[in-house]
Every structure is written in C-alpha cells, then in structure tokens.
Design a protein around this motif. Structure first.
Motif, mmCIF file in Angstrom:
data_model
loop_
_atom_site.group_PDB
_atom_site.id
_atom_site.type_symbol
_atom_site.label_atom_id
_atom_site.label_comp_id
_atom_site.label_asym_id
_atom_site.label_seq_id
_atom_site.Cartn_x
_atom_site.Cartn_y
_atom_site.Cartn_z
ATOM 1 N N GLU A 1 -51.236 -40.530 62.143
ATOM 2 C CA GLU A 1 -51.971 -41.655 61.570
ATOM 3 C C GLU A 1 -53.399 -41.633 62.105
ATOM 4 O O GLU A 1 -53.678 -40.994 63.126
ATOM 5 C CB GLU A 1 -51.274 -42.967 61.945
ATOM 6 N N SER B 1 -46.181 -36.976 61.820
ATOM 7 C CA SER B 1 -46.513 -38.090 60.910
ATOM 8 C C SER B 1 -47.790 -38.774 61.375
ATOM 9 O O SER B 1 -47.842 -39.996 61.541
ATOM 10 C CB SER B 1 -45.354 -39.087 60.843
ATOM 11 N N THR C 1 -53.832 -37.064 57.848
ATOM 12 C CA THR C 1 -52.735 -38.000 58.079
ATOM 13 C C THR C 1 -51.432 -37.423 57.524
ATOM 14 O O THR C 1 -51.429 -36.688 56.531
ATOM 15 C CB THR C 1 -52.993 -39.354 57.403
ATOM 16 N N GLY C 2 -50.354 -37.720 58.220
ATOM 17 C CA GLY C 2 -49.044 -37.246 57.818
ATOM 18 C C GLY C 2 -48.670 -35.879 58.358
ATOM 19 O O GLY C 2 -47.503 -35.486 58.265
ATOM 20 N N ASP D 1 -54.016 -42.251 65.742
ATOM 21 C CA ASP D 1 -53.624 -41.256 66.747
ATOM 22 C C ASP D 1 -54.820 -40.422 67.199
ATOM 23 O O ASP D 1 -54.704 -39.631 68.144
ATOM 24 C CB ASP D 1 -52.548 -40.325 66.178
#
Lengths: 118, 114
Positions: free
Chosen positions: B82, B80, B15-16, B85
């Motif tokens: 998540e 970014s 994540t990110g 996604d």
C-alpha cells in the motif's frame, strides 16, 4: 510499555559550540540500556554512545557525552565543539527488558534535528 | 561500511505488489532486527530473529513476514503493498543479549510504493 521522549524542536548550533539534546525515558525495569544514534541526511544510523542503568559514571565517547540522571529518568546527549558534519537527526533509544536471551530490541524516540552553522 | 549489508538500497514498486528486502548481518552477529522508519511513525520495531529463530515481534503487519536463514542472512517480505508502506526499512544486527551490545545498522532500503 517503555517510552522515550524527545521534544526539542529543530536546533541551530554555531560551529565549535556545545549542544545538549534532551531525552527522557520511562521504564519500571531496573536494568536497561540507553543509546544515542545519529542519522545524517544520507540516511544511515550511526551508533554514538551507550549508558547502562547500573553504570556509575556518565558515558563519554570523544566529543559525545551522556548526562545520565537516573532519578529524573533523563539521558541527555552533549556534543562538544560542534562541527558541520554533526548536522543530523539524533535519536535516543532504550533497550527493552530482556525476557530471554537474545531479545535485545530498542525503542526509539522521535529524534532531534540539529543543524550546525558556520 | 558498518558490516551490515542491505539490498537493494532503493526500490520503487506499485501498490498490490510484493517485494523482498535482504539483510546480511555483521560477521559473528546472531541477532537480526528489522525496523521501519516513516515520517509519521518514526522508527518502529518490526521483528527480531536470533540464530534462525523468531525472538520478538513488534508492530509488524500480517502482510509482512520475515525469516533468518542458516547462514544468518535475513529477508523481509512485504506483500499487497500500500502507499502507506513507503518508508525506510532498516536491518540491524547485534552479537547477543549483553546490556551494552548496541546495534549495528545497515544503510537501509528506501521503499517507494506508487
């Protein structure tokens, strides 16, 4: 907005039998195209058949045929003589109105799962 | 082989993070389309490019962007990231706008965000 509806639950089909997959659509545009795609468990999307809104004849491609009932806004896929390799998810899709050259995107239904059993 | 090449086939990221998915259309096809397929949303149209220009936008998040290069290959950038996604991302190409120009799909990139 255009909408494609595929509501049948998962289906088990005996090998060599025919199967019909239902698809209804909603559009106010007189010019549209309808497609069916197959997605086996491996994930790729395989084009099966196409029907244009002005086509007079129902489309056929080998064992696939499309039962196009324009007034009812339905475009059902018929697979004749099912084979084990036909086990897959099947998607109905409609080409959205072309507002300008090059816009040819498709809207997809949720899909029908078919399992062919020997 | 459909003629549409997508790389990589699988991608696992945290994540990110930011990732780039690549698509080479079938030879001669000018339109490239990106779709996202998830269990809950089904197949969702993201964006279309035609001969280098953006032509249509669908349900594409602001964190996502795409472009089509002069050699007609396309890249989808997801940033970014998540957990939501995680999905199968398809690229498809078509020759143009005639009614029976179906899509040719690539084999997809399966993205897993952990």
């Amino acid at each position: 907005a255009q909408k494609i509806t595929q509501t049948q639950p998962g289906m088990f089909v005996q090998e060599k039998e025919a199967v019909t997959l239902d698809c209804t659509y909603d559009t106010s545009d007189p010019s549209y195209g309808l497609f069916w795609y197959k997605q086996p468990s491996s994930g790729e999307m395989i084009f099966l058949i196409y029907q244009g809104s002005y086509d007079q004849q129902n489309a056929t491609e080998g064992r696939y045929s499309l039962n196009f009932q324009k007034a009812r806004k339905s475009a059902n896929l018929v697979i004749s003589a099912s084979q084990l390799g036909d086990s897959a998810m099947y998607f109905c899709a409609m080409r959205e109105p072309q507002t300008y050259y090059g816009n040819n995107r498709l809207a997809f239904g949720k899909g029908n799962q078919v399992v062919v059993i020997p | 082989d459909s003629g549409v090449t997508q790389t990589p086939k699988h991608l696992i990221t945290a994540t990110g993070q930011r990732v780039t998915l690549r698509c080479s259309p079938r030879s001669g096809d000018l339109s490239v389309y990106w779709y996202q397929q998830s269990l809950d949303q089904g197949l969702q149209f993201l964006i279309q490019y035609y001969n280098g220009e953006e032509r249509a936008k669908g349900n594409i998040l602001e964190r996502f962007s795409a472009q089509q290069f002069p050699d007609l290959h396309s890249e989808l950038n997801l940033s970014s990231l998540e957990l939501g996604d995680s999905a199968l991302y398809f690229c498809a190409s078509s020759a143009g706008a005639a009614a029976n120009y179906g899509y040719t799909f690539g084999s997809g990139t399966r993205l897993t965000v952990v």
